[in-house]
Design a protein around this motif. Sequence first.
Motif, PDB file in Angstrom:
ATOM      1  N   LEU A  69       0.824  -1.205   0.000  1.00 50.10           N
ATOM      2  CA  LEU A  69       0.000   0.000   0.000  1.00 50.10           C
ATOM      3  C   LEU A  69       0.860   1.258   0.000  1.00 50.10           C
ATOM      4  O   LEU A  69       0.524   2.255  -0.652  1.00 50.10           O
ATOM      5  CB  LEU A  69      -0.940  -0.002   1.206  1.00 50.10           C
ATOM      6  CG  LEU A  69      -1.979  -1.124   1.225  1.00 50.10           C
ATOM      7  CD1 LEU A  69      -2.716  -1.141   2.559  1.00 50.10           C
ATOM      8  CD2 LEU A  69      -2.972  -0.974   0.070  1.00 50.10           C
ATOM      9  N   ARG A  70       1.966   1.224   0.718  1.00 49.87           N
ATOM     10  CA  ARG A  70       2.873   2.385   0.733  1.00 49.87           C
ATOM     11  C   ARG A  70       3.453   2.640  -0.662  1.00 49.87           C
ATOM     12  O   ARG A  70       3.567   3.785  -1.102  1.00 49.87           O
ATOM     13  CB  ARG A  70       4.005   2.160   1.734  1.00 49.87           C
ATOM     14  CG  ARG A  70       3.576   2.278   3.193  1.00 49.87           C
ATOM     15  CD  ARG A  70       4.805   2.399   4.079  1.00 49.87           C
ATOM     16  NE  ARG A  70       4.492   2.388   5.488  1.00 49.87           N
ATOM     17  CZ  ARG A  70       4.086   3.454   6.186  1.00 49.87           C
ATOM     18  NH1 ARG A  70       3.929   4.628   5.566  1.00 49.87           N
ATOM     19  NH2 ARG A  70       3.840   3.372   7.482  1.00 49.87           N
ATOM     20  N   LYS A  71       3.816   1.570  -1.359  1.00 46.73           N
ATOM     21  CA  LYS A  71       4.352   1.722  -2.720  1.00 46.73           C
ATOM     22  C   LYS A  71       3.307   2.329  -3.652  1.00 46.73           C
ATOM     23  O   LYS A  71       3.615   3.209  -4.462  1.00 46.73           O
ATOM     24  CB  LYS A  71       4.810   0.361  -3.253  1.00 46.73           C
ATOM     25  CG  LYS A  71       6.095  -0.150  -2.614  1.00 46.73           C
ATOM     26  CD  LYS A  71       6.502  -1.499  -3.196  1.00 46.73           C
ATOM     27  CE  LYS A  71       7.768  -2.026  -2.533  1.00 46.73           C
ATOM     28  NZ  LYS A  71       8.170  -3.361  -3.061  1.00 46.73           N
ATOM     29  N   ILE A  72       2.069   1.869  -3.519  1.00 51.39           N
ATOM     30  CA  ILE A  72       0.991   2.396  -4.357  1.00 51.39           C
ATOM     31  C   ILE A  72       0.768   3.879  -4.061  1.00 51.39           C
ATOM     32  O   ILE A  72       0.566   4.689  -4.973  1.00 51.39           O
ATOM     33  CB  ILE A  72      -0.305   1.598  -4.143  1.00 51.39           C
ATOM     34  CG1 ILE A  72      -0.121   0.148  -4.592  1.00 51.39           C
ATOM     35  CG2 ILE A  72      -1.476   2.240  -4.891  1.00 51.39           C
ATOM     36  CD1 ILE A  72      -1.270  -0.765  -4.215  1.00 51.39           C
ATOM     37  N   SER A  73       0.813   4.231  -2.783  1.00 51.37           N
ATOM     38  CA  SER A  73       0.582   5.636  -2.409  1.00 51.37           C
ATOM     39  C   SER A  73       1.638   6.554  -3.024  1.00 51.37           C
ATOM     40  O   SER A  73       1.331   7.687  -3.417  1.00 51.37           O
ATOM     41  CB  SER A  73       0.564   5.787  -0.885  1.00 51.37           C
ATOM     42  OG  SER A  73       1.849   5.615  -0.316  1.00 51.37           O
ATOM     43  N   LYS A  74       2.866   6.075  -3.123  1.00 45.42           N
ATOM     44  CA  LYS A  74       3.939   6.889  -3.692  1.00 45.42           C
ATOM     45  C   LYS A  74       3.776   7.082  -5.196  1.00 45.42           C
ATOM     46  O   LYS A  74       4.262   8.067  -5.765  1.00 45.42           O
ATOM     47  CB  LYS A  74       5.293   6.247  -3.382  1.00 45.42           C
ATOM     48  CG  LYS A  74       5.658   6.309  -1.911  1.00 45.42           C
ATOM     49  CD  LYS A  74       6.937   5.531  -1.614  1.00 45.42           C
ATOM     50  CE  LYS A  74       7.236   5.541  -0.120  1.00 45.42           C
ATOM     51  NZ  LYS A  74       8.443   4.735   0.209  1.00 45.42           N
ATOM     52  N   ILE A  75       3.075   6.156  -5.828  1.00 44.92           N
ATOM     53  CA  ILE A  75       2.814   6.265  -7.268  1.00 44.92           C
ATOM     54  C   ILE A  75       1.625   7.173  -7.552  1.00 44.92           C
ATOM     55  O   ILE A  75       1.638   7.964  -8.498  1.00 44.92           O
ATOM     56  CB  ILE A  75       2.559   4.865  -7.870  1.00 44.92           C
ATOM     57  CG1 ILE A  75       3.824   3.995  -7.762  1.00 44.92           C
ATOM     58  CG2 ILE A  75       2.095   4.971  -9.323  1.00 44.92           C
ATOM     59  CD1 ILE A  75       3.602   2.525  -8.088  1.00 44.92           C
ATOM     60  N   TYR A  76       0.603   7.092  -6.698  1.00 46.22           N
ATOM     61  CA  TYR A  76      -0.667   7.748  -7.010  1.00 46.22           C
ATOM     62  C   TYR A  76      -0.922   9.054  -6.251  1.00 46.22           C
ATOM     63  O   TYR A  76      -1.923   9.722  -6.527  1.00 46.22           O
ATOM     64  CB  TYR A  76      -1.824   6.788  -6.703  1.00 46.22           C
ATOM     65  CG  TYR A  76      -2.058   5.756  -7.781  1.00 46.22           C
ATOM     66  CD1 TYR A  76      -2.932   6.002  -8.840  1.00 46.22           C
ATOM     67  CD2 TYR A  76      -1.401   4.530  -7.748  1.00 46.22           C
ATOM     68  CE1 TYR A  76      -3.149   5.061  -9.828  1.00 46.22           C
ATOM     69  CE2 TYR A  76      -1.610   3.581  -8.733  1.00 46.22           C
ATOM     70  CZ  TYR A  76      -2.481   3.856  -9.772  1.00 46.22           C
ATOM     71  OH  TYR A  76      -2.697   2.912 -10.749  1.00 46.22           O
ATOM     72  N   TRP A  77      -0.045   9.443  -5.331  1.00 49.34           N
ATOM     73  CA  TRP A  77      -0.386  10.570  -4.475  1.00 49.34           C
ATOM     74  C   TRP A  77      -0.690  11.862  -5.249  1.00 49.34           C
ATOM     75  O   TRP A  77      -1.552  12.651  -4.857  1.00 49.34           O
ATOM     76  CB  TRP A  77       0.738  10.831  -3.461  1.00 49.34           C
ATOM     77  CG  TRP A  77       1.967  11.469  -4.038  1.00 49.34           C
ATOM     78  CD1 TRP A  77       3.065  10.848  -4.534  1.00 49.34           C
ATOM     79  CD2 TRP A  77       2.196  12.867  -4.176  1.00 49.34           C
ATOM     80  NE1 TRP A  77       3.986  11.760  -4.980  1.00 49.34           N
ATOM     81  CE2 TRP A  77       3.474  13.017  -4.772  1.00 49.34           C
ATOM     82  CE3 TRP A  77       1.470  14.019  -3.863  1.00 49.34           C
ATOM     83  CZ2 TRP A  77       4.033  14.265  -5.050  1.00 49.34           C
ATOM     84  CZ3 TRP A  77       2.022  15.253  -4.138  1.00 49.34           C
ATOM     85  CH2 TRP A  77       3.287  15.374  -4.730  1.00 49.34           C
TER      86      TRP A  77
END
Length: 233
Positions: free
Chosen positions: A46-54
């Motif tokens: 989830l942290r990796k996804i947040s860094k892509i989509y923020w």
Amino acid sequence: MYNDLIDYVISLKSEEDCKILQRFFKTDKGQYGEGDLFLGIRVPVLRKISKIYWNKINLKDCEKLLKNKYHEIRLLSLFILIIKYEKNLNDRKEIYNLYLRNTKYINNWDLVDLSSPNIVGKYIYENEIDRNILYKLIESNNLWNIRIAILSTFFFIRNKDYKDIIIMSEMLLNNKEDLIHKALGWMLREVGKRDLNILYLFLDKYCKVMPRTMLRYSIEKLECSKKTVYMRK
């Protein structure tokens, strides 16, 4: 982009991990996480996804994510909000207000612990906001609101500001929730890492009446001899 993100996250669902997380976060009837729904996605993902989509998801969509029925999507929203808070100075007040008007969806300990210090605590401390909002959360008698208030003081504690966690710890000595005892003990332990004298003053005054979980958490980093003294009292 919002719908694409939802579809992508749901596509990562793991039935095996879902069962593990539902047990871990106590989702059975009568437990603190009763009825919460999981996809079985771990925090690092989830942290990796947040860094892509923020920067691809606006605040309005973040609020929609925060109201999602799936636990991991709510957590993802919080991770995105934390990054936005750090990156966009002009959005900080809006993010802070968004958080506080949606506390009903921040309804498990991981959601609270991973977000409230970095949004609520940070905003209040850095902008010198009246801290009465934290005491209103405590007075709501809602488990998660209370934990948000407690964990928000973590940012204060990191900046050697201990007044509020001491007051809250006194106020909540008779609280019946184990998750509140753990949070208070944890924060007191953090105080002790920075100023043992303040922790000792609190323990000397209250160790006989503190919930045992709160006491154990607060003395965890003390020398064995000190631990024994306080546990025996």
